[in-house]
Design an enzyme around this catalytic site. Structure first.
Site, PDB file in Angstrom:
ATOM      1  N   THR A 104       0.806  -1.223   0.000  1.00 36.34           N
ATOM      2  CA  THR A 104       0.000   0.000   0.000  1.00 36.34           C
ATOM      3  C   THR A 104       0.843   1.279   0.000  1.00 36.34           C
ATOM      4  O   THR A 104       1.998   1.265   0.459  1.00 36.34           O
ATOM      5  CB  THR A 104      -0.896  -0.012   1.264  1.00 36.34           C
ATOM      6  OG1 THR A 104      -1.467   1.269   1.470  1.00 36.34           O
ATOM      7  CG2 THR A 104      -0.105  -0.363   2.510  1.00 36.34           C
ATOM      8  N   TYR A 128      -2.121   0.292  10.264  1.00 36.17           N
ATOM      9  CA  TYR A 128      -2.323  -0.434   9.000  1.00 36.17           C
ATOM     10  C   TYR A 128      -1.042  -0.390   8.155  1.00 36.17           C
ATOM     11  O   TYR A 128      -0.565  -1.424   7.676  1.00 36.17           O
ATOM     12  CB  TYR A 128      -3.500   0.193   8.233  1.00 36.17           C
ATOM     13  CG  TYR A 128      -3.693  -0.368   6.841  1.00 36.17           C
ATOM     14  CD1 TYR A 128      -4.153  -1.665   6.634  1.00 36.17           C
ATOM     15  CD2 TYR A 128      -3.406   0.412   5.710  1.00 36.17           C
ATOM     16  CE1 TYR A 128      -4.321  -2.175   5.355  1.00 36.17           C
ATOM     17  CE2 TYR A 128      -3.577  -0.087   4.431  1.00 36.17           C
ATOM     18  CZ  TYR A 128      -4.032  -1.384   4.259  1.00 36.17           C
ATOM     19  OH  TYR A 128      -4.196  -1.891   2.982  1.00 36.17           O
ATOM     20  N   LYS A 132       1.280  -3.585   7.089  1.00 37.84           N
ATOM     21  CA  LYS A 132       1.513  -3.967   5.683  1.00 37.84           C
ATOM     22  C   LYS A 132       3.011  -3.954   5.373  1.00 37.84           C
ATOM     23  O   LYS A 132       3.502  -4.781   4.599  1.00 37.84           O
ATOM     24  CB  LYS A 132       0.761  -3.025   4.739  1.00 37.84           C
ATOM     25  CG  LYS A 132      -0.763  -3.130   4.802  1.00 37.84           C
ATOM     26  CD  LYS A 132      -1.317  -4.471   4.359  1.00 37.84           C
ATOM     27  CE  LYS A 132      -1.070  -4.758   2.895  1.00 37.84           C
ATOM     28  NZ  LYS A 132      -1.668  -6.049   2.490  1.00 37.84           N
TER      29      LYS A 132
HETATM   30  N1  LIG Z   1      -8.617  -1.281  -0.740  1.00 35.17           N
HETATM   31  C1  LIG Z   1      -7.618  -0.451  -0.946  1.00 35.17           C
HETATM   32  O1  LIG Z   1      -7.813   0.752  -1.208  1.00 35.17           O
HETATM   33  C2  LIG Z   1      -6.188  -0.949  -0.872  1.00 35.17           C
HETATM   34  C3  LIG Z   1      -5.156  -0.016  -1.009  1.00 35.17           C
HETATM   35  C4  LIG Z   1      -3.834  -0.466  -0.963  1.00 35.17           C
HETATM   36  C5  LIG Z   1      -3.567  -1.811  -0.757  1.00 35.17           C
HETATM   37  N2  LIG Z   1      -4.585  -2.689  -0.612  1.00 35.17           N
HETATM   38  C6  LIG Z   1      -4.253  -4.104  -0.388  1.00 35.17           C
HETATM   39  O2  LIG Z   1      -4.807  -4.865  -1.453  1.00 35.17           O
HETATM   40  C7  LIG Z   1      -5.193  -6.164  -0.966  1.00 35.17           C
HETATM   41  C8  LIG Z   1      -6.662  -6.415  -1.335  1.00 35.17           C
HETATM   42  O3  LIG Z   1      -7.461  -5.386  -0.734  1.00 35.17           O
HETATM   43  P1  LIG Z   1      -9.060  -5.408  -0.817  1.00 35.17           P
HETATM   44  O4  LIG Z   1      -9.513  -4.004  -0.933  1.00 35.17           O
HETATM   45  O5  LIG Z   1      -9.505  -6.427  -1.802  1.00 35.17           O
HETATM   46  O6  LIG Z   1      -9.407  -5.920   0.666  1.00 35.17           O
HETATM   47  P2  LIG Z   1     -10.757  -6.586   1.197  1.00 35.17           P
HETATM   48  O7  LIG Z   1     -11.898  -6.283   0.296  1.00 35.17           O
HETATM   49  O8  LIG Z   1     -10.854  -6.197   2.640  1.00 35.17           O
HETATM   50  O9  LIG Z   1     -10.458  -8.152   1.091  1.00 35.17           O
HETATM   51  C9  LIG Z   1      -9.591  -8.822   1.963  1.00 35.17           C
HETATM   52  C10 LIG Z   1     -10.125 -10.213   2.182  1.00 35.17           C
HETATM   53  O10 LIG Z   1      -9.240 -10.879   3.124  1.00 35.17           O
HETATM   54  C11 LIG Z   1     -10.041 -11.569   4.061  1.00 35.17           C
HETATM   55  N3  LIG Z   1      -9.332 -11.782   5.318  1.00 35.17           N
HETATM   56  C12 LIG Z   1      -9.216 -10.932   6.381  1.00 35.17           C
HETATM   57  N4  LIG Z   1      -8.540 -11.518   7.375  1.00 35.17           N
HETATM   58  C13 LIG Z   1      -8.204 -12.773   6.942  1.00 35.17           C
HETATM   59  C14 LIG Z   1      -7.524 -13.856   7.544  1.00 35.17           C
HETATM   60  N5  LIG Z   1      -7.043 -13.786   8.785  1.00 35.17           N
HETATM   61  N6  LIG Z   1      -7.367 -15.003   6.828  1.00 35.17           N
HETATM   62  C15 LIG Z   1      -7.872 -15.093   5.565  1.00 35.17           C
HETATM   63  N7  LIG Z   1      -8.531 -14.092   4.946  1.00 35.17           N
HETATM   64  C16 LIG Z   1      -8.708 -12.942   5.625  1.00 35.17           C
HETATM   65  C17 LIG Z   1     -11.237 -10.643   4.249  1.00 35.17           C
HETATM   66  O11 LIG Z   1     -12.301 -11.324   4.871  1.00 35.17           O
HETATM   67  P3  LIG Z   1     -13.335 -10.455   5.777  1.00 35.17           P
HETATM   68  O12 LIG Z   1     -13.974  -9.466   4.859  1.00 35.17           O
HETATM   69  O13 LIG Z   1     -14.253 -11.503   6.299  1.00 35.17           O
HETATM   70  O14 LIG Z   1     -12.495  -9.789   6.824  1.00 35.17           O
HETATM   71  C18 LIG Z   1     -11.524 -10.228   2.817  1.00 35.17           C
HETATM   72  O15 LIG Z   1     -12.352 -11.157   2.142  1.00 35.17           O
HETATM   73  C19 LIG Z   1      -4.907  -6.145   0.533  1.00 35.17           C
HETATM   74  O16 LIG Z   1      -3.630  -6.694   0.751  1.00 35.17           O
HETATM   75  C20 LIG Z   1      -4.859  -4.674   0.874  1.00 35.17           C
HETATM   76  O17 LIG Z   1      -4.047  -4.413   2.014  1.00 35.17           O
HETATM   77  C21 LIG Z   1      -5.901  -2.294  -0.670  1.00 35.17           C
END
Ligand SMILES: NC(=O)c1ccc[n+]([C@@H]2O[C@H](COP(=O)([O-])OP(=O)(O)OC[C@H]3O[C@@H](n4cnc5c(N)ncnc54)[C@H](OP(=O)(O)O)[C@@H]3O)[C@@H](O)[C@H]2O)c1
Length: 294
Positions: A104, A128, A132
């Site tokens: 991130t 956070y 990360k």
């Molecule tokens: N969204 C953004 O703007 C953004 C920006 C920069 C980087 N990122 C990175 O990009 C990646 C994808 O992000 P995203 O937006 O798709 O996130 P997301 O929608 O929150 O999806 C993450 C998934 O991981 C699951 N999860 C959480 N804890 C877990 C565990 N202990 N074991 C297994 N699964 C688990 C969550 O389940 P629950 O929903 O049940 O918790 C969710 O289904 C992440 O690494 C995030 O840090 C995202």
């Protein structure tokens, strides 16, 4: 490495994970898992699953992504994003799989006056961001064959995101003409990036065996206010939007003032396929605006 045959996607029911599984399934054998199948904090269960699936590449999109929630649940954040990612990296090492890890813009402090490049010093200001970054370090310690893709301001068809929130608020206000103007922060800048573009860039990284740290966001930085105006403009929603400052919307986790990323390593390698932010948003809105924000 030969062209990979099998991919394992963690976080497959998340915002990015849904599109990873759907789009990559057209070209690869893809297995998706989320917390219901395996908690990445449970090392033994994770190793056993990875051994059984035996993928060529693990695409690790699972994370604890609630930025404000991480401030109050710091132990959980460090466990999931730091130690959980270490567990995924260890499982990859055991079977000789490559690993793709999404990180991130929050690994930076947001005080630089130009976009961050990959080698800029990290200095996360939030739990956070620290968690990360711990994940990045774990991947680098455990593996040689990895790619870390730093992404930011992600939106897509699935899960919660800014575009969906704006469409919902905009439609509600448009139906109630006496409502207050919508106020959106105009002093934080970043690169809004569509999940489907991240998937296409990920595929290029996999196909070309790219290793190391890569920034992978859309081109051009905007403020949240500008982003909101573009969303309403493209969705043809008539709503009054006013700029406001971060100070007017205090949040538990401080937001970086300017966390734009430059895809310097992808460009240097000749593999940057990320496009202009507005071009991607136009296509996203054309495809999905009708079904979102209800
Ligand atoms: N969204 C953004 O703007 C953004 C920006 C920069 C980087 N990122 C990175 O990009 C990646 C994808 O992000 P995203 O937006 O798709 O996130 P997301 O929608 O929150 O999806 C993450 C998934 O991981 C699951 N999860 C959480 N804890 C877990 C565990 N202990 N074991 C297994 N699964 C688990 C969550 O389940 P629950 O929903 O049940 O918790 C969710 O289904 C992440 O690494 C995030 O840090 C995202």
């Amino acid at each position: 490495m030969a062209r990979p045959g099998k991919l394992l996607v963690t976080g497959c029911r998340g915002q990015l994970g849904c599109d990873l599984v759907r789009m990559l399934s057209a070209r690869y054998e893809v297995e998706g898992v989320d917390i219901e199948e395996v908690d990445i904090c449970n090392r033994d269960a994770l190793v056993s699953l990875v051994n059984t699936c035996h993928p060529d590449v693990v695409i690790h999109a699972a994370a604890y992504t609630d930025v404000d929630g991480c401030e109050t649940n710091s132990e959980l954040a460090m466990n999931v994003n730091g130690e959980g990612t270490r567990n995924v990296a260890k499982a990859c090492r055991e079977i000789g799989a490559r690993m793709i890890y999404y990180s991130t813009d929050y690994v930076f402090n947001g005080r630089k006056d130009s976009p961050y490049v990959e080698n800029d010093p990290t200095s996360p200001q939030t739990v956070y961001g620290k968690s990360k970054l711990a994940g990045e370090q774990a991947v680098q310690e455990m593996l040689k064959d990895y790619a870390i893709l730093r992404i930011a301001w992600v939106y897509g068809r699935h899960g919660k995101n800014f575009v969906k929130t704006m469409l919902k608020l905009g439609k509600e206000r448009a139906e109630a003409p006496d409502s207050e103007p919508l106020r959106v922060v105009d002093d934080q800048f970043g690169n809004p990036t569509w999940t489907e573009d991240i998937v296409r860039q990920t595929e290029v990284v996999i196909e070309n065996n790219l290793r190391g740290i890569y920034h992978a966001t859309s081109e051009r930085e905007v403020s949240w206010f500008q982003f909101a105006r573009d969303i309403f403009d493209l969705a043809r929603i008539e709503v009054t939007v006013e700029p406001c400052t971060t100070g007017e919307f205090p949040r538990p986790a401080p937001r970086p003032r300017r966390s734009s990323l430059e895809n310097a390593h992808l460009k240097a390698a000749g593999f940057n396929v990320m496009r202009d932010y507005r071009e991607a948003l136009v296509e996203f809105m054309k495809q999905y605006a009708g079904e979102l924000g209800k």
